[in-house]
Design an enzyme around this catalytic site. Structure first.
Site, PDB file in Angstrom:
ATOM      1  N   TYR A 155      17.051   1.345 -17.262  1.00  0.00           N
ATOM      2  CA  TYR A 155      15.935   1.284 -17.877  1.00  0.00           C
ATOM      3  C   TYR A 155      14.685   1.917 -17.162  1.00  0.00           C
ATOM      4  O   TYR A 155      13.831   2.601 -17.597  1.00  0.00           O
ATOM      5  CB  TYR A 155      15.571  -0.045 -18.418  1.00  0.00           C
ATOM      6  CG  TYR A 155      14.554  -0.460 -19.101  1.00  0.00           C
ATOM      7  CD1 TYR A 155      14.207   0.063 -20.399  1.00  0.00           C
ATOM      8  CD2 TYR A 155      13.336  -1.173 -18.504  1.00  0.00           C
ATOM      9  CE1 TYR A 155      13.063  -0.277 -21.257  1.00  0.00           C
ATOM     10  CE2 TYR A 155      12.121  -1.207 -19.573  1.00  0.00           C
ATOM     11  CZ  TYR A 155      12.173  -0.913 -20.818  1.00  0.00           C
ATOM     12  OH  TYR A 155      10.878  -1.120 -21.403  1.00  0.00           O
ATOM     13  N   LYS A 159      12.457   4.997 -18.200  1.00  0.00           N
ATOM     14  CA  LYS A 159      11.002   4.865 -18.443  1.00  0.00           C
ATOM     15  C   LYS A 159      10.114   5.694 -17.344  1.00  0.00           C
ATOM     16  O   LYS A 159       9.071   6.286 -17.731  1.00  0.00           O
ATOM     17  CB  LYS A 159      10.611   3.470 -18.382  1.00  0.00           C
ATOM     18  CG  LYS A 159      11.225   2.601 -19.411  1.00  0.00           C
ATOM     19  CD  LYS A 159      10.549   3.352 -20.847  1.00  0.00           C
ATOM     20  CE  LYS A 159      10.876   2.120 -21.991  1.00  0.00           C
ATOM     21  NZ  LYS A 159      10.572   2.829 -23.263  1.00  0.00           N
TER      22      LYS A 159
END
Length: 305
Positions: A155, A159
């Site tokens: 993640y 991001k």
């Protein structure tokens, strides 16, 4: 109706933050293409927008594949006559520590967040450039991508990568008058609902009660609706001068994140050999090493669970 006549695509908008974005854009006058992998959630999102007097259609498909990106843009054109706004929000979590993370855990998150953002923005940018549309592209980041977070290798990579792409696209699309920005939300979501630290805030949100001021003000932690206003603002003509930015929002707080900049610069005649670094580096970086992750203040006694 600041967005009257505009057409928006919002990925991952069947529920949660994405739904809030879609509803706010519609409330401001935009027609919205809702996207989700859950047909029931997508249909309910469309119904909620239409029930409030807005216009919406649904595309039920996973983001990532180029075919989905093309379908989203074509649906906007076929249903509403064009495309002005793209919000890339779709995502999943596969949290686990590095040594337990499987290839599938990594690839799934990267495929949906990072590749999904890339394919959708590419398709939208092609259409906007070909039709002379001064579009608005808003990509959703995360504090994890800015600071890192335990158990979120995939993640964090996705991001952080999104913000890197946003800065690049802002340069590439400037001549086309297309703005590209990243929004860094801090809000009660399915992810934060599992974190004990936020329990009192999430509990209040689920009951429809105001969140304690400690969360809203001190932490900048709020509801999905607190984030949606920034997304809608960035979609307007008033935000034409804002591009390539990473903007945090949550609760009562808005933040402009800095681009990475050197915090220390030093020179050594002849270059930095191993010997020079061994002798001088510890003294140079003393007190200058950068922190990782986020550190939260202790919860007030009345908010501890």
């Amino acid at each position: 109706m600041e967005l009257e006549g505009k057409v928006a695509v919002v990925t991952g908008s069947g529920r949660g933050l994405g739904l809030a974005y879609a509803q706010e854009l519609a409330r401001r006058g935009a027609a919205v293409v809702v996207n989700d992998v859950d047909a029931e959630a997508a249909a309910a999102a469309v119904a909620s927008i239409e029930g409030a007097g807005g216009r919406a259609v649904a595309v039920v498909a996973p983001v990532g594949p180029t075919e989905t990106a093309a379908q989203l843009v074509q649906t906007a054109v076929d249903a509403f006559g064009g495309l002005d706004i793209l919000v890339t929000n779709a995502g999943v979590l596969r949290d686990t520590v590095l040594w337990k993370m499987s290839d599938d855990d990594f690839d799934t998150v990267i495929g949906i967040h990072l590749r999904g953002t890339f394919t959708c923005v590419r398709e939208a940018a092609i259409w906007m450039r070909e039709h002379g549309v001064a579009g608005r592209i808003i990509c959703i980041g995360s504090p994890t991508g800015q600071r890192g977070n335990f158990g979120q290798t995939n993640y964090a990579a996705a991001k952080a990568g999104i913000v890197g792409m946003v800065r690049t696209w802002a340069l590439e699309l400037k001549r086309a008058n297309i703005t590209v920005n990243a929004v860094i939300p801090v809000a009660a979501t399915a992810m934060t609902a599992t974190v004990p630290y936020f329990a009192a805030a999430v509990e209040a949100d689920e009951k429809g009660e105001p969140m304690p001021a400690f969360f809203r003000h001190d932490l900048g932690f709020g509801t999905s609706d607190d984030v949606a206003g920034l997304v809608a603002y960035l979609a307007t003509d008033a935000a034409a001068g804002v591009s390539g930015q990473a903007i945090g929002v949550g609760g009562d707080r808005v933040q402009l994140w800095s681009h990475p900049e050197p915090v220390l610069t030093a020179y050594h005649d002849g270059g930095w050999s191993f010997e020079a670094l061994s002798a001088e580096f510890p003294g140079l970086v003393d007190g200058q090493l950068q922190s990782v992750g986020e550190t939260f203040p202790p919860l007030p006694d009345d908010l501890q669970r």
